[in-house]
Each structure stands twice: as C-alpha cells, then as structure tokens.
Design a protein around this motif. Structure first.
Motif, PDB file in Angstrom:
ATOM      1  N   GLY A   1       0.778  -1.196  -0.045  1.00  0.00           N
ATOM      2  CA  GLY A   1       0.200   0.225  -0.029  1.00  0.00           C
ATOM      3  C   GLY A   1       0.909   1.318  -0.061  1.00  0.00           C
ATOM      4  O   GLY A   1       1.843   1.213   0.904  1.00  0.00           O
ATOM      5  N   LEU A   2       0.849   2.156  -1.131  1.00  0.00           N
ATOM      6  CA  LEU A   2       1.464   3.350  -0.979  1.00  0.00           C
ATOM      7  C   LEU A   2       0.701   4.291  -1.152  1.00  0.00           C
ATOM      8  O   LEU A   2      -0.575   4.680  -1.141  1.00  0.00           O
ATOM      9  CB  LEU A   2       2.276   3.572  -2.465  1.00  0.00           C
ATOM     10  N   GLN A   3       1.674   5.591  -0.254  1.00  0.00           N
ATOM     11  CA  GLN A   3       1.034   7.025  -0.476  1.00  0.00           C
ATOM     12  C   GLN A   3       2.265   7.794  -1.085  1.00  0.00           C
ATOM     13  O   GLN A   3       3.252   7.512  -0.979  1.00  0.00           O
ATOM     14  CB  GLN A   3       0.650   7.735   0.776  1.00  0.00           C
TER      15      GLN A   3
ATOM     16  N   HIS B   1      -1.613  12.949  -6.790  1.00  0.00           N
ATOM     17  CA  HIS B   1      -1.412  12.091  -5.583  1.00  0.00           C
ATOM     18  C   HIS B   1      -2.064  10.967  -5.395  1.00  0.00           C
ATOM     19  O   HIS B   1      -3.044  10.740  -5.952  1.00  0.00           O
ATOM     20  CB  HIS B   1      -1.522  13.312  -4.275  1.00  0.00           C
ATOM     21  N   ALA B   2      -1.617  10.292  -4.095  1.00  0.00           N
ATOM     22  CA  ALA B   2      -2.414   8.657  -4.010  1.00  0.00           C
ATOM     23  C   ALA B   2      -2.243   8.681  -2.376  1.00  0.00           C
ATOM     24  O   ALA B   2      -1.217   9.175  -1.698  1.00  0.00           O
ATOM     25  CB  ALA B   2      -1.646   7.863  -4.613  1.00  0.00           C
ATOM     26  N   LEU B   3      -3.364   8.425  -1.826  1.00  0.00           N
ATOM     27  CA  LEU B   3      -3.367   7.981  -0.412  1.00  0.00           C
ATOM     28  C   LEU B   3      -3.585   6.368  -0.315  1.00  0.00           C
ATOM     29  O   LEU B   3      -3.297   6.042   0.833  1.00  0.00           O
ATOM     30  CB  LEU B   3      -4.634   8.514   0.479  1.00  0.00           C
ATOM     31  N   GLY B   4      -4.078   6.119  -1.209  1.00  0.00           N
ATOM     32  CA  GLY B   4      -4.273   4.458  -1.226  1.00  0.00           C
ATOM     33  C   GLY B   4      -4.045   3.625  -2.300  1.00  0.00           C
ATOM     34  O   GLY B   4      -4.810   2.703  -2.833  1.00  0.00           O
TER      35      GLY B   4
ATOM     36  N   VAL C   1       5.823   3.352   1.636  1.00  0.00           N
ATOM     37  CA  VAL C   1       5.121   2.197   1.840  1.00  0.00           C
ATOM     38  C   VAL C   1       4.403   2.171   3.077  1.00  0.00           C
ATOM     39  O   VAL C   1       5.010   2.285   4.310  1.00  0.00           O
ATOM     40  CB  VAL C   1       6.042   1.038   1.533  1.00  0.00           C
ATOM     41  N   ASN C   2       2.942   2.191   3.247  1.00  0.00           N
ATOM     42  CA  ASN C   2       2.464   1.914   4.476  1.00  0.00           C
ATOM     43  C   ASN C   2       2.059   0.572   4.909  1.00  0.00           C
ATOM     44  O   ASN C   2       2.191   0.451   6.047  1.00  0.00           O
ATOM     45  CB  ASN C   2       0.960   2.696   4.303  1.00  0.00           C
ATOM     46  N   TRP C   3       1.890  -0.336   4.044  1.00  0.00           N
ATOM     47  CA  TRP C   3       1.921  -1.809   4.696  1.00  0.00           C
ATOM     48  C   TRP C   3       2.365  -2.672   3.747  1.00  0.00           C
ATOM     49  O   TRP C   3       2.515  -2.080   2.333  1.00  0.00           O
ATOM     50  CB  TRP C   3       0.412  -2.083   4.946  1.00  0.00           C
ATOM     51  N   ALA C   4       2.432  -3.825   3.895  1.00  0.00           N
ATOM     52  CA  ALA C   4       2.937  -5.129   2.891  1.00  0.00           C
ATOM     53  C   ALA C   4       2.396  -6.265   3.122  1.00  0.00           C
ATOM     54  O   ALA C   4       2.371  -6.662   4.716  1.00  0.00           O
ATOM     55  CB  ALA C   4       4.492  -5.116   2.763  1.00  0.00           C
TER      56      ALA C   4
ATOM     57  N   ALA D   1      -7.166  -1.371   4.531  1.00  0.00           N
ATOM     58  CA  ALA D   1      -7.609   0.045   4.060  1.00  0.00           C
ATOM     59  C   ALA D   1      -6.502   0.992   4.175  1.00  0.00           C
ATOM     60  O   ALA D   1      -5.440   0.838   4.715  1.00  0.00           O
ATOM     61  CB  ALA D   1      -8.814   0.715   4.990  1.00  0.00           C
ATOM     62  N   PRO D   2      -6.545   2.149   3.441  1.00  0.00           N
ATOM     63  CA  PRO D   2      -5.440   3.296   3.404  1.00  0.00           C
ATOM     64  C   PRO D   2      -5.135   3.711   4.803  1.00  0.00           C
ATOM     65  O   PRO D   2      -6.050   3.630   5.633  1.00  0.00           O
ATOM     66  CB  PRO D   2      -6.096   4.289   2.396  1.00  0.00           C
ATOM     67  N   TRP D   3      -3.809   3.622   4.964  1.00  0.00           N
ATOM     68  CA  TRP D   3      -3.283   4.310   6.026  1.00  0.00           C
ATOM     69  C   TRP D   3      -3.310   5.821   6.094  1.00  0.00           C
ATOM     70  O   TRP D   3      -2.655   6.658   5.460  1.00  0.00           O
ATOM     71  CB  TRP D   3      -1.791   3.778   6.362  1.00  0.00           C
TER      72      TRP D   3
END
Length: 272
Positions: free
Chosen positions: A6-8, A59-62, A92-95, A259-261
C-alpha cells in the motif's frame, strides 16, 4: 511469492505513475527501491503492477501494487526496507503476501478519487501543489445544490467520451460511477467520486465541468447535455491536477487488503 504494497505519494515532483523514457516517475522510484532492498544487483529490476495509473502531479493516499519475488521477508521488514530506498515524497504504508490469483489491477472492483479545491480571494502557500485553487471574491461561493443536481445524471454506466482525454488508452469509454459526493466547507470544496474505473483525465474534466455549473456559467441540466454529446470539446477545460488524490482501491474480502493508512493525511477523514 506475490507481495502487495500500500503506497502513498505526493505526485508533484513526478511525471505520473507510469514509467516513461527519460522521465522521473513514481513507478520507477518504487521498482528501484524494491530491487535495491531485495539486493539483486545485476539482474533485471522487479516490476510492479498497479491498481491505477495517476497523471503528472496527481497524488495517492491508497495506491496498491503487487510484484512477484523469490525472497521471503516479514511484512514489516518489507515496509521498512523499501522505505529506506524511497524519497520522502513516496512511502510504503503496509505490505503483505497475497495469493497468486491476486492482481492489484484486475481484482480491484472500485476506485475512489477525492478532489480538494481551495477557493478564496487569495491563494494559500500551505496548500500549493496539494489542492486545486480558484480565485473567488470574499462574498461569493458556489451553487452547491446545482452541482449536486448535475451529478445525478452521471451515476450508473455511461459513455464518458465527453470527459475523456485524447491521449486515453482505455479500450472503451464506457465506465460506471457508483457515487459522487460534493462537500462544501468554505473556503474548501471537496468532490469524492467512486467508480469501477476511470478514463484518462476523467475526474479532472468532471470537476472542471462541475465548477462551471457551480459558478453559474451553465445550469445543472448542462451536465446531461455534455454527457449525451460524447464530444470532449463542449465540456469544461481539464482542471488542475494539484488537488486530485487516488484515495482508495477496493478488493474482494478474501484478499484482506488493508484500508489506506490515513493517520498522516491532511484531508478531512470523513472524505476517505
């Protein structure tokens, strides 16, 4: 092993998501960071598949991507390790490992975009490149009810040619919009648009057309006329990319995609 991330990112410095010759893109930065962390010097870089390609300055939040790799790492190790090789504008917020049938692109059934607009008599340097901006006199605001009424004709499956960029590579202009929410909180105006997929520049073209209605240049019925015409030339000009965010990608529950962080997002939480 297939890994999803998951990227922002702040899209301001980049020529969009997709790799392009002699351009600095988010995809290039992410693939180089993963490759460096895995430590496969001398081999082809690891390629990622994305849920949705964002344009220059968007931009990207999720954002969600996946890639295949032969090494095993703990989930949090992927997060810390890849982030160590990324610039401050990408994180990277999650993997997590995912089954081989998971595709960040083809398994997604819903995409949510948010557009944030700051409208006032003077721009804010604190939101430069993070929000769209429109000059309005202090005593003037948008006709939000007219914009909401105009949005009704867009819900459902339609041919969105009138809101499609001439550079769009989609095989079909027919897309399905599930909902459009317009939130007014002076001096801010927010659009949250959910659909199965989007055409190149589609959200920015919709926002531009909504603003024409909100400013009284067209009445609410004009949006339906533009939609029926299937003619890009009669819709409003493409609006600024600065306020556009790929907010969330939705997947079937069996994949357990987080879900998005959003703890570090400055957008109102109710929009996401």
């Amino acid at each position: 092993m297939r890994i999803a991330l998951g990227l922002q990112y702040d899209g301001t410095p980049y020529s969009g998501w997709q790799s392009q010759l002699n351009q600095d893109t988010v995809q290039d930065r992410v693939e180089k960071a993963i490759t460096a962390f895995v430590g496969i010097a001398g081999k082809p870089p690891i390629r990622v598949i994305t849920a949705g390609r964002t344009d220059t300055g968007v931009h990207a939040l999720g954002q969600v991507v996946h890639f295949d790799v032969d090494v095993v790492r703990e989930d949090w190790s992927w997060v810390r390790g890849v982030n160590a090789f990324l610039p401050e504008s990408i994180v990277v917020n999650w993997a997590k490992p995912v089954p081989s049938e998971f595709s960040a692109r083809y398994c997604a059934y819903e995409r949510t975009y948010v557009y944030a607009l700051h409208a006032s008599s003077c721009r804010s340097p604190m939101t430069a490149s993070r929000a769209g901006f429109l000059i309005l006199p202090a005593n003037r605001w948008f006709d939000v009810d007219a914009m909401k009424q105009a949005s009704e004709c867009l819900i459902g499956e339609h041919d969105f040619t009138s809101f499609r960029s001439s550079e769009c590579q989609s095989k079909t202009p027919i897309k399905t919009l599930y909902s459009i929410e317009i939130v007014s909180s002076e001096p801010w105006l927010y659009f949250r648009i959910k659909g199965n997929a989007f055409l190149h520049h589609m959200v920015r073209n919709l926002v531009g057309s909504f603003l024409q209605i909100g400013l009284g240049k067209h009445d609410s019925s004009w949006m339906a006329e533009v939609l029926r015409a299937k003619d890009r030339s009669i819709a409003a000009p493409t609006f600024s990319p600065a306020g556009l965010y790929l907010a969330q990608i939705s997947y079937p529950e069996q994949f357990e995609i987080p879900a998005p962080w959003l703890q570090n997002s400055w957008l109102p939480r109710g929009l996401l």
